[in-house]
Design an enzyme around this catalytic site. Structure first.
Site, PDB file in Angstrom:
ATOM      1  CG  ASN A  26      19.291  27.749  -6.926  1.00  0.00           C
ATOM      2  OD1 ASN A  26      19.076  28.338  -5.869  1.00  0.00           O
ATOM      3  ND2 ASN A  26      18.347  27.530  -7.829  1.00  0.00           N
ATOM      4  CB  SER A  49      16.707  31.723 -10.408  1.00  0.00           C
ATOM      5  OG  SER A  49      15.593  31.959  -9.553  1.00  0.00           O
ATOM      6  CD  GLU A  50      14.635  28.450  -6.452  1.00  0.00           C
ATOM      7  OE1 GLU A  50      15.706  28.631  -7.065  1.00  0.00           O
ATOM      8  OE2 GLU A  50      14.539  28.536  -5.214  1.00  0.00           O
ATOM      9  CB  SER A  51      12.131  32.582 -10.866  1.00  0.00           C
ATOM     10  OG  SER A  51      13.379  32.951 -11.397  1.00  0.00           O
TER      11      SER A  51
END
Lengths: 221, 234
Positions: A26, A49-51
């Site tokens: 990440n 990705s934290e999206s």
């Protein structure tokens, strides 16, 4: 003569050497987001990705951007085979659950114990935590990439952070524009310096005491 | 019963003053229910508590925004004086020199902020929808996050007790809905929408397309219909 500092791309290139074949990685905003361009050939990295996306690849070409396909920096991603999507609950379960091998984050300050402060400049009185606390506590390896000193020339590697903490004792490695440093039980160990920089030059820009590695060398790419 | 509403205004008409709302705002325009937010602005409910990843950034940041787009987000509710409190992880502009109206209102003491790490925010919402009143998480140990909260050690590691979040309404951005309320998302627009839709008493969803039951492949439904109360086509 003052030796040159490494440009952002070279910092990213040095960090990229740390990413191993098969790692789930990440990348944070700023210098970290550049690392994916410089991964050594033959290594497959799975970017998270934290999206809410895993296994993304290059950025979208101009004119082919899709508003439903972004990373946590708000960059448009190209669609690639094998990418998967999930909600924020799952995105952070992956992070907290220890499924992320490496995260690369920016920092305002890192302490001699590996404490990380990267979310708020106290004078602003408010800041963005975002996903940094989760990444710092959850990723197996935390690499900080940043400029060695701030814009006013203050050292960012300090004995104790004076800025609000993101996570205590979480940083494993620091890659800056003049040095590569690891965080060990005995303190911060200086392993590499930028060409033209001596250990004493790096120490002069570092608030915390550095331990010089016996095999100290120049940053090599 | 009919879940399909013909207008955004009608779908948000009954939201009262002082309501708590969940509204996604992570992914830029892709994940944001812009039409429902605009309708809520026109409807005028005030003293709202909004649970969202941001406190509105569209006016200062081009995050996830296509060239030529002028998206809106919950910032227009702040601008309109409708918001009393925000629970968020990324409340202010990434650039201190371009503050949002939220940041200015916060410094004037006109709006309250509960700052929550993003993963904790997502999990508190998930827990709210799943009947879990509280949970221990490692995120935030050794930081301001633990202030006033119980901490506990498991296997030598410290954790902090965080409580669930629920809302009266969620304003959700989906991709497709069938008339029963089954929902599919598209790409990274799922993110907070996917958990918020489960944690509100009434979930109102705007979608690109409303189709007949059966037209979304059952194997591709992300959110089963029981979580969805109202749907409106963009």
């Amino acid at each position: 003569m003052v030796a040159e500092r490494l440009p952002r791309e070279v910092i990213a290139m040095r960090v990229a050497q740390e990413l191993q074949d098969g790692d789930v990685v990440n990348l944070g905003i700023g210098i970290p987001s550049l690392c994916s361009q410089f991964v050594p050939e033959g290594r497959t990295i799975f970017y998270h990705s934290e999206s809410g996306v895993l296994n993304y690849g290059p950025m979208a070409e101009e004119g082919k951007e899709d508003q439903d396909l972004i990373n946590a920096s708000g960059q448009f991603l190209a669609p690639v085979k094998g990418m998967s999507f999930f909600d924020s609950g799952a995105a952070f379960a992956m992070i907290r659950g220890g499924h992320i091998d490496v995260t690369v984050l920016g920092a305002l300050q890192v302490s001699s114990k590996g404490d990380l402060a990267n979310w708020m400049i106290p004078s602003r009185g408010i800041g963005n935590v975002g996903g940094a606390m989760d990444l710092a506590v959850g990723a197996k390896k935390v690499i900080v990439s940043m400029e060695h000193i701030d814009r006013e020339g203050n050292p960012k590697i300090v004995d104790d952070c004076t800025f609000p903490l993101t996570c205590p004792a979480c940083v494993d490695m620091i890659v800056t524009d003049i040095a590569v440093i690891s965080v060990q039980n005995e303190g911060l160990v200086l392993h590499e310096t930028a060409p033209g920089w001596s250990a004493a030059d790096v120490q002069a820009e570092t608030d915390a005491k550095l331990i010089i590695a016996s095999d100290l060398k120049n940053v090599s790419l | 019963m009919n879940k399909v509403y013909s207008s955004f205004n009608e779908a948000v008409a009954d939201i009262p003053d002082s309501a708590t709302l969940m509204i996604d705002g992570f992914a830029g325009p892709g994940g944001t229910s812009q039409n429902l937010i605009r309708a809520l602005r026109d409807q005028g409910a005030s003293d709202l508590t909004i649970i969202s990843n941001t406190a509105g950034l569209a006016s200062v940041s081009g995050f996830g925004t296509l060239p030529g787009q002028k998206p809106i987000d919950i910032g227009i509710l702040v601008d309109n004086g409708q918001v009393g409190k925000v629970i968020a992880s990324f409340p202010v502009s990434p650039s201190p020199s371009r503050p949002t109206s939220f940041e200015k209102a916060y410094h004037r003491g006109e709006v309250e902020l509960e700052l929550v790490p993003q993963g904790t925010l997502a999990e508190r919402i998930r827990a709210g929808g799943a009947g879990i009143p509280a949970f221990f998480t490692p995120t935030g140990i050794g930081t301001f996050v633990t202030e006033g909260k119980e901490t506990r050690s498991y296997d030598g590691k410290e954790y902090v007790l965080e409580t669930a979040l629920k809302a009266d309404y969620a304003l959700i951005r989906g991709y497709m809905a069938d008339t029963m309320g089954n929902l599919s998302f598209r790409g990274t627009s799922m993110n907070f929408n996917g958990v918020m839709v489960t944690a509100a008493a009434i979930s109102i969803v705007e979608v690109d397309k409303i189709v007949d039951v059966g037209e979304i492949d059952s194997y591709r439904i992300d959110t089963p219909a029981l979580y969805v109360n109202r749907i409106v086509e963009v």
